[in-house]
Design an enzyme around this catalytic site. Structure first.
Site, PDB file in Angstrom:
ATOM      1  CB  ALA A 180      -0.886  -0.019   1.236  1.00 28.13           C
TER       2      ALA A 180
ATOM      3  CD  GLU B 240      -2.239  -7.858   2.765  1.00 27.90           C
ATOM      4  OE1 GLU B 240      -2.563  -8.113   3.927  1.00 27.90           O
ATOM      5  OE2 GLU B 240      -2.246  -6.691   2.311  1.00 27.90           O
TER       6      GLU B 240
HETATM    7  N1  DAK Z   1       4.567   3.325  -0.663  1.00 24.79           N
HETATM    8  C1  DAK Z   1       4.955   4.504  -1.205  1.00 24.79           C
HETATM    9  N2  DAK Z   1       6.095   4.663  -1.877  1.00 24.79           N
HETATM   10  C2  DAK Z   1       6.904   3.610  -2.011  1.00 24.79           C
HETATM   11  C3  DAK Z   1       6.581   2.343  -1.458  1.00 24.79           C
HETATM   12  C4  DAK Z   1       5.336   2.218  -0.773  1.00 24.79           C
HETATM   13  N3  DAK Z   1       4.894   1.057  -0.255  1.00 24.79           N
HETATM   14  N4  DAK Z   1       7.578   1.495  -1.742  1.00 24.79           N
HETATM   15  C5  DAK Z   1       8.499   2.186  -2.439  1.00 24.79           C
HETATM   16  N5  DAK Z   1       8.080   3.461  -2.606  1.00 24.79           N
HETATM   17  C6  DAK Z   1       8.788   4.541  -3.301  1.00 24.79           C
HETATM   18  C7  DAK Z   1       9.978   5.049  -2.515  1.00 24.79           C
HETATM   19  O1  DAK Z   1       9.582   5.959  -1.536  1.00 24.79           O
HETATM   20  C8  DAK Z   1      10.800   5.694  -3.620  1.00 24.79           C
HETATM   21  O2  DAK Z   1      10.234   6.948  -3.936  1.00 24.79           O
HETATM   22  P1  DAK Z   1      11.174   8.234  -4.236  1.00 24.79           P
HETATM   23  O3  DAK Z   1      12.023   8.377  -3.028  1.00 24.79           O
HETATM   24  O4  DAK Z   1      11.959   7.811  -5.460  1.00 24.79           O
HETATM   25  O5  DAK Z   1      10.196   9.328  -4.489  1.00 24.79           O
HETATM   26  C9  DAK Z   1      10.559   4.770  -4.802  1.00 24.79           C
HETATM   27  O6  DAK Z   1       9.350   4.057  -4.520  1.00 24.79           O
HETATM   28  C10 DAK Z   1      11.658   3.739  -4.993  1.00 24.79           C
HETATM   29  O7  DAK Z   1      11.855   3.074  -3.760  1.00 24.79           O
HETATM   30  P2  DAK Z   1      13.278   2.953  -3.055  1.00 24.79           P
HETATM   31  O8  DAK Z   1      14.164   4.092  -3.421  1.00 24.79           O
HETATM   32  O9  DAK Z   1      13.030   2.695  -1.617  1.00 24.79           O
HETATM   33  O10 DAK Z   1      13.833   1.636  -3.776  1.00 24.79           O
HETATM   34  P3  DAK Z   1      14.836   0.552  -3.198  1.00 24.79           P
HETATM   35  O11 DAK Z   1      15.150  -0.329  -4.347  1.00 24.79           O
HETATM   36  O12 DAK Z   1      15.956   1.209  -2.454  1.00 24.79           O
HETATM   37  O13 DAK Z   1      13.978  -0.264  -2.105  1.00 24.79           O
HETATM   38  C11 DAK Z   1      12.017  -1.431  -1.280  1.00 24.79           C
HETATM   39  C12 DAK Z   1      12.884  -1.019  -2.502  1.00 24.79           C
HETATM   40  C13 DAK Z   1      10.773  -2.137  -1.834  1.00 24.79           C
HETATM   41  C14 DAK Z   1      12.820  -2.432  -0.418  1.00 24.79           C
HETATM   42  C15 DAK Z   1      11.664  -0.185  -0.450  1.00 24.79           C
HETATM   43  O14 DAK Z   1      11.112   0.798  -1.330  1.00 24.79           O
HETATM   44  C16 DAK Z   1      10.654  -0.470   0.609  1.00 24.79           C
HETATM   45  O15 DAK Z   1      10.971  -1.018   1.669  1.00 24.79           O
HETATM   46  N6  DAK Z   1       9.393  -0.042   0.365  1.00 24.79           N
HETATM   47  C17 DAK Z   1       8.331  -0.167   1.342  1.00 24.79           C
HETATM   48  C18 DAK Z   1       7.799  -1.574   1.352  1.00 24.79           C
HETATM   49  C19 DAK Z   1       6.733  -1.729   2.389  1.00 24.79           C
HETATM   50  O16 DAK Z   1       6.927  -1.501   3.587  1.00 24.79           O
HETATM   51  N7  DAK Z   1       5.603  -2.155   1.917  1.00 24.79           N
HETATM   52  C20 DAK Z   1       4.488  -2.492   2.780  1.00 24.79           C
HETATM   53  C21 DAK Z   1       3.664  -1.257   2.898  1.00 24.79           C
HETATM   54  S1  DAK Z   1       2.424  -1.524   4.091  1.00 24.79           S
HETATM   55  C22 DAK Z   1      -4.675  -1.811   4.350  1.00 24.79           C
HETATM   56  C23 DAK Z   1      -4.516  -2.743   3.389  1.00 24.79           C
HETATM   57  C24 DAK Z   1      -3.289  -3.178   3.081  1.00 24.79           C
HETATM   58  C25 DAK Z   1      -2.254  -2.665   3.752  1.00 24.79           C
HETATM   59  C26 DAK Z   1      -2.410  -1.748   4.714  1.00 24.79           C
HETATM   60  C27 DAK Z   1      -3.628  -1.321   5.044  1.00 24.79           C
HETATM   61  N8  DAK Z   1      -5.915  -1.319   4.603  1.00 24.79           N
HETATM   62  C28 DAK Z   1      -6.835  -1.559   3.515  1.00 24.79           C
HETATM   63  C29 DAK Z   1      -6.065  -0.282   5.546  1.00 24.79           C
HETATM   64  C30 DAK Z   1      -0.982  -3.026   3.362  1.00 24.79           C
HETATM   65  C31 DAK Z   1       0.024  -2.395   3.940  1.00 24.79           C
HETATM   66  C32 DAK Z   1       1.244  -2.330   3.253  1.00 24.79           C
HETATM   67  O17 DAK Z   1       1.352  -2.800   2.144  1.00 24.79           O
END
Ligand code: DAK
Length: 260
Positions: A66, A114
């Site tokens: 997300a 998911e």
């Molecule tokens: N959201 C927003 N932006 C994201 C993102 C995300 N999940 N993942 C990556 N980006 C963005 C980064 O901020 C970056 O943007 P800029 O800085 O260039 O503007 C760009 O994508 C490239 O990312 P990185 O520079 O970080 O790239 P790397 O190769 O260094 O790293 C990475 C890749 C995938 C390891 C890293 O980006 C990362 O850890 N991203 C976050 C992954 C994460 O935590 N995902 C889970 C999110 S929580 C719900 C339903 C579902 C959910 C929640 C609630 N409800 C319906 C309420 C689900 C929750 C989630 O999915």
């Protein structure tokens, strides 16, 4: 219907939905979730669509979860509503009466993982990275992650992934049973196309009935599941496709199914 954040391409009975925010690693924002829901409705109701493929644009991500930037302003009620929206979309995919293939071309994290788990068959590139990293943000999976993951790989392994928030590579995910097949990155889409074409050549009613028998039987006792299977089996005997399939076998020729 025009889409801004996803792409929907329909060709030869195969609908390809591409999550298209490559600069944000295809993170699912509210607008994307809404469009994904609309696309799922559209392909469900379009008789020309026999198989659906879901993938991410670019070569880095299927969906990195997300969109975290939207979390800051979310109240608990907003988050609850968002969860319900996403859960409805994913449930719609799981219950779509047509096969859905996930083509996992990179990160499938959080809501991306998911989404992948709601699809029927998952083909992934060897560079894919899979995980439920929500605990690293102080939250938990909210779109079925705690439920589908444990059903797919067992409670203990699901707990390890959800509680650590660690990412795993494609090979490990395949070993756990999360992926059907893993391919070199440059072969992923051609292999997905081959699978989609194979599924599109089958009888659509039989595929719908088979998917429904598995989905409906999964969470109920065996006896009721088998009874439901029997009814769907019987229903197939009323189709033109069944007559064609049986005749084609007896006449030693390939069947030509019509989905009727
Ligand atoms: N959201 C927003 N932006 C994201 C993102 C995300 N999940 N993942 C990556 N980006 C963005 C980064 O901020 C970056 O943007 P800029 O800085 O260039 O503007 C760009 O994508 C490239 O990312 P990185 O520079 O970080 O790239 P790397 O190769 O260094 O790293 C990475 C890749 C995938 C390891 C890293 O980006 C990362 O850890 N991203 C976050 C992954 C994460 O935590 N995902 C889970 C999110 S929580 C719900 C339903 C579902 C959910 C929640 C609630 N409800 C319906 C309420 C689900 C929750 C989630 O999915």
């Amino acid at each position: 219907m025009g889409f801004q954040i996803i792409e929907l391409q329909i060709e030869n009975g195969i609908a390809t939905i591409t999550l298209n925010r490559p600069k944000a690693l295809n993170a699912l924002n509210l607008a994307m979730a809404a469009e994904l829901g609309q696309a799922v409705h559209q392909v469900r109701d379009d008789p020309a669509v026999r198989v659906v493929v879901i993938t991410g644009s670019g070569d880095k991500a299927f969906a990195a979860g997300a969109d975290i930037t939207e979390f800051k302003a979310m109240s608990p009620v907003d988050a609850w509503m968002f969860t319900q929206q996403l859960q409805r979309v994913y449930m719609g995919i799981e219950r779509l009466p047509k096969p859905v293939i996930a083509a996992v071309n990179g990160y499938a994290l959080g809501g991306g993982c998911e989404l992948m788990m709601a699809c029927d068959i998952v083909y992934a590139s060897g560079s894919a990275k899979i995980g439920q990293p929500e605990v690293n943000l102080g939250i938990i999976p909210g779109a079925g992650g705690t439920q589908r993951l444990s059903r797919l790989i067992g409670k203990q392994r699901a707990k390890e992934l959800v509680l650590t928030g660690d990412m795993i590579g494609a090979q490990e995910a395949w070993n756990l049973g999360l992926l059907n097949k893993v391919f070199p990155p440059d072969q992923l889409m051609s292999e997905v196309k081959k699978l989609a074409e194979k599924l599109a050549s089958k009888g659509a009613v039989a595929l719908k009935a088979a998917k429904e028998a598995i989905e409906e039987g999964y969470d109920i006792e065996l006896e009721r599941g088998v009874a439901n299977e029997g009814k769907l089996f019987g229903l197939c005997f009323g189709t033109e496709d069944m007559r064609e399939g049986v005749n084609a076998f007896l006449e030693k020729r390939p069947p030509q199914f019509k989905g009727k």
